[in-house]
Design an enzyme around this catalytic site. Structure first.
Site, mmCIF file in Angstrom:
data_model
loop_
_atom_site.group_PDB
_atom_site.id
_atom_site.type_symbol
_atom_site.label_atom_id
_atom_site.label_comp_id
_atom_site.label_asym_id
_atom_site.label_seq_id
_atom_site.Cartn_x
_atom_site.Cartn_y
_atom_site.Cartn_z
ATOM 1 N N ASN A 103 65.414 17.456 80.022
ATOM 2 C CA ASN A 103 64.399 16.622 80.679
ATOM 3 C C ASN A 103 64.080 17.093 82.103
ATOM 4 O OD1 ASN A 103 62.612 14.508 80.774
ATOM 5 N ND2 ASN A 103 64.164 12.884 80.925
ATOM 6 N N HIS A 108 68.949 -0.935 74.670
ATOM 7 C CA HIS A 108 68.726 -1.132 76.107
ATOM 8 C C HIS A 108 67.952 -2.418 76.356
ATOM 9 C CE1 HIS A 108 68.970 3.295 77.634
ATOM 10 N NE2 HIS A 108 69.912 3.017 76.753
ATOM 11 N N ARG A 133 73.098 -2.743 76.254
ATOM 12 C CA ARG A 133 73.224 -2.329 77.648
ATOM 13 C C ARG A 133 72.274 -3.176 78.486
ATOM 14 N NH1 ARG A 133 71.243 3.321 80.459
ATOM 15 N NH2 ARG A 133 69.396 2.075 80.840
ATOM 16 N N TYR A 155 66.979 2.459 88.705
ATOM 17 C CA TYR A 155 67.210 3.123 87.430
ATOM 18 C C TYR A 155 67.286 2.088 86.289
ATOM 19 C CZ TYR A 155 69.401 4.855 83.390
ATOM 20 O OH TYR A 155 69.631 5.106 82.065
ATOM 21 N N ASP A 192 75.091 0.743 82.984
ATOM 22 C CA ASP A 192 75.025 2.117 83.499
ATOM 23 C C ASP A 192 74.816 2.076 85.013
ATOM 24 O OD1 ASP A 192 74.611 4.813 83.933
ATOM 25 O OD2 ASP A 192 73.132 5.060 82.322
ATOM 26 N N HIS A 224 74.665 4.779 86.776
ATOM 27 C CA HIS A 224 73.854 5.977 87.011
ATOM 28 C C HIS A 224 74.252 6.738 88.274
ATOM 29 C CE1 HIS A 224 70.227 8.402 85.994
ATOM 30 N NE2 HIS A 224 70.575 7.987 84.807
ATOM 31 N N GLU A 237 79.327 2.675 82.823
ATOM 32 C CA GLU A 237 78.951 4.091 82.606
ATOM 33 C C GLU A 237 78.640 4.804 83.920
ATOM 34 O OE1 GLU A 237 75.829 4.359 79.726
ATOM 35 O OE2 GLU A 237 75.016 6.211 80.565
ATOM 36 N N GLU A 284 77.220 12.270 80.270
ATOM 37 C CA GLU A 284 75.938 12.675 79.675
ATOM 38 C C GLU A 284 75.389 13.948 80.319
ATOM 39 O OE1 GLU A 284 73.973 8.897 80.414
ATOM 40 O OE2 GLU A 284 72.599 9.858 81.783
ATOM 41 N N ARG A 315 80.427 10.752 76.918
ATOM 42 C CA ARG A 315 79.005 10.601 76.594
ATOM 43 C C ARG A 315 78.303 11.929 76.292
ATOM 44 N NH1 ARG A 315 75.892 6.953 76.324
ATOM 45 N NH2 ARG A 315 74.379 7.566 77.905
ATOM 46 N N HIS A 317 75.243 10.107 74.400
ATOM 47 C CA HIS A 317 73.961 9.855 75.045
ATOM 48 C C HIS A 317 72.872 9.877 73.969
ATOM 49 C CE1 HIS A 317 70.964 11.517 78.283
ATOM 50 N NE2 HIS A 317 70.917 10.200 78.227
ATOM 51 N N ASP A 322 64.851 11.087 75.761
ATOM 52 C CA ASP A 322 64.634 12.527 76.012
ATOM 53 C C ASP A 322 65.469 13.399 75.074
ATOM 54 O OD1 ASP A 322 66.352 11.109 78.025
ATOM 55 O OD2 ASP A 322 66.987 13.129 78.515
ATOM 56 N N GLU A 327 74.419 5.579 71.587
ATOM 57 C CA GLU A 327 73.259 5.015 72.283
ATOM 58 C C GLU A 327 72.001 5.211 71.431
ATOM 59 O OE1 GLU A 327 72.271 7.004 75.969
ATOM 60 O OE2 GLU A 327 71.220 5.242 76.742
ATOM 61 N N TRP A 381 70.285 10.192 91.868
ATOM 62 C CA TRP A 381 69.368 9.315 91.140
ATOM 63 C C TRP A 381 70.074 8.752 89.910
ATOM 64 C CZ3 TRP A 381 67.338 9.979 86.104
ATOM 65 C CH2 TRP A 381 66.546 8.866 85.693
HETATM 66 O O1 EZ4 Z 1 68.790 8.928 82.883
HETATM 67 O O2 EZ4 Z 1 68.336 10.530 79.727
HETATM 68 O O3 EZ4 Z 1 72.289 6.445 79.659
HETATM 69 N N1 EZ4 Z 1 71.220 6.938 79.755
HETATM 70 C C1 EZ4 Z 1 70.741 7.556 80.844
HETATM 71 C C2 EZ4 Z 1 69.388 8.173 80.678
HETATM 72 C C3 EZ4 Z 1 69.163 9.350 81.607
HETATM 73 C C4 EZ4 Z 1 68.049 10.209 81.044
HETATM 74 C C5 EZ4 Z 1 67.850 11.478 81.878
HETATM 75 O O4 EZ4 Z 1 66.977 12.341 81.250
HETATM 76 O O5 EZ4 Z 1 71.402 7.585 81.853
HETATM 77 O O6 EZ4 Z 1 68.397 7.187 80.858
HETATM 78 CO CO CO Z 2 73.451 7.006 81.441
#
Ligand code: EZ4
Ligand code: CO
Length: 405
Positions: free
Chosen positions: A38, A123, A148, A160, A212, A214, A238, A264, A285, A314, A318, A341, A405
């Site tokens: 991605n 999600h 989630r 996010y 998550d 992130h 996560e 991931e 993941r 994961h 994407d 997921e 991010w």
């Molecule tokens: O941000 O797949 O758990 N899922 C994630 C995703 C990632 C994207 C990045 O391309 O963290 O949403």
């Molecule tokens: Co994630």
């Protein structure tokens, strides 16, 4: 002997970009692999077209392990997301070919089914607690056993996992340059435990709840959040910190019993070697497309099994339906499967990638008797949706400091 005659890379964008490798044998069988990275898609396209495909022509596609080692060790430059996504695509395609040639699903080649179906998590996200609670409820109504939950945070414009529209969350944004967002760990940490308190008050103890972070916390912040989540017994927390520094999970682990999931963005077993062998995590993941394909993931999962670490692949949008198909074959076959997921792809993506998986009552099923991975690509339709430049967002703290991010 079977021989690889040719291979090509198909790039399409039915709402988001996908990179697909198609390997053809002289005997007329072909296999598919996902190579989507991605926001950096074309780097993998070039890696495949300019360097990998010429090395495949004339080889015996049944020698999957040898070809894997040739591409990994033979490049001299090891690991990394571009290399490993390219190798993963070749590996998936070769398992697909082997299954088709033997007329059997790939899960059969991996030892056969260890379960009938694959538990997935969906999600749920909303702009605030009330909306997120409703979204979790909608998932439970659809039969999901695991959800989630991500919520907008008061005082932060966007975060996010939370979409501005009612569509499924899709982080890659089309355009010439990445979008930027602002982040406050303080606001997040003060707010997010309340979401899970209210979710348990509303839906009781039974549903599996996941979250998550992130990559946005330091180890000690993650330890604090893990402790505060404990009364709401999450299925997992996560990516609480970026995980290049595997030792940092010792700090988190010392302080909390909240189960931890990570990986991931990992590419090889070496990224998780300490995390697994010291039992610092509960779920790994790393997915088939990131982790060098079925062949390498098989080794990682077997290593993890010894240390009570389970898989939690994961499965965001994407990762193409080709990866999803490979993942489900894998999830069905191993003993230390944890959860998968699942973010449904849009209708157009489903049309471009006809597949044989089906969601029912919180679980994913693979249609019986489909040889190989059980997925295809409609090249003619795919050609109508060419690549569109897109990036993942860049994140800064409120004072402008560049952040994860
Ligand atoms: O941000 O797949 O758990 N899922 C994630 C995703 C990632 C994207 C990045 O391309 O963290 O949403
Ligand atoms: Co994630």
């Amino acid at each position: 002997m079977t021989t690889i005659e040719s291979a090509k890379v198909i790039v399409c964008s039915p709402g988001r970009n996908f990179v697909t490798l198609k390997i053809f044998t002289e005997q007329g069988v072909y296999g598919l692999g996902d190579a989507t990275l991605n926001g950096r898609e074309k780097a993998v396209v070039s890696y495949l077209e300019d360097y990998v495909i010429p090395c495949l022509i004339g080889r015996d596609p049944s020698r999957i392990e040898d070809i894997w080692q040739y591409l990994y060790k033979g490049a001299y430059w090891r690991r990394g997301p571009v290399t490993m996504s390219a190798i993963a695509a070749v590996d998936m395609a070769l398992w697909d070919i082997k299954g088709k040639m033997l007329d059997t699903p790939v899960y059969n080649l991996l030892g056969g089914k260890s379960r009938e179906a694959v538990m997935v998590y969906g999600h749920a996200n909303g702009k605030d607690i009330a909306e997120t609670i409703d979204e979790v409820g909608r998932h439970l109504d659809k039969g999901y056993k695991a959800v989630r939950a991500q919520s907008g945070i008061p005082g932060i414009e966007s975060t996010y996992g939370v979409s501005k529209t009612k569509d499924n969350y899709e982080p890659a944004v089309r355009g010439d340059l990445p979008k930027e967002s602002l982040w406050s760990t303080e606001k997040y940490l003060n707010f997010i435990p309340k979401l899970f308190k209210e979710l348990r008050d509303t839906y009781g103890d039974e549903p599996h709840l996941l979250h998550d972070c992130h990559h946005r916390l330091t180890p000690i912040e993650a330890a604090r959040l893990g402790k505060e989540f404990e009364p709401y017994h999450l299925f997992w927390m996560e990516d609480c910190t970026p995980a290049e520094l595997q030792e940092s999970f010792r700090i988190i682990r010392e302080h909390t019993t909240t189960p931890l999931a990570v990986g991931e963005v990992f590419n090889t077993v070496w990224d998780a070697q300490l995390l697994i062998s010291e039992m610092l995590i509960d779920y790994l993941r790393t997915s088939i497309v990131r982790g060098g394909g079925i062949s390498h993931m098989k080794k990682i999962a077997s290593f993890a099994e010894i240390y009570h670490v389970r898989t939690g692949f994961h499965g965001a949008t994407d990762l193409s339906p080709v990866t999803m198909s490979a993942a489900l074959n894998f999830d069905l076959s191993i003993n230390n499967f944890g959860i998968q997921e699942y973010m449904p792809h849009n209708g157009l993506t489903q049309e471009l990638f006809p597949n044989s998986y089906q969601f029912k009552d919180g679980f994913m099923y693979l249609e019986e008797g489909k040889p190989g991975l059980g997925v295809d690509i409609d090249e003619e339709k795919a050609s109508k949706y060419p690549y569109e430049r897109a990036y993942l967002p860049v994140n800064r703290k409120e004072d402008g400091t560049l952040f994860n991010w």
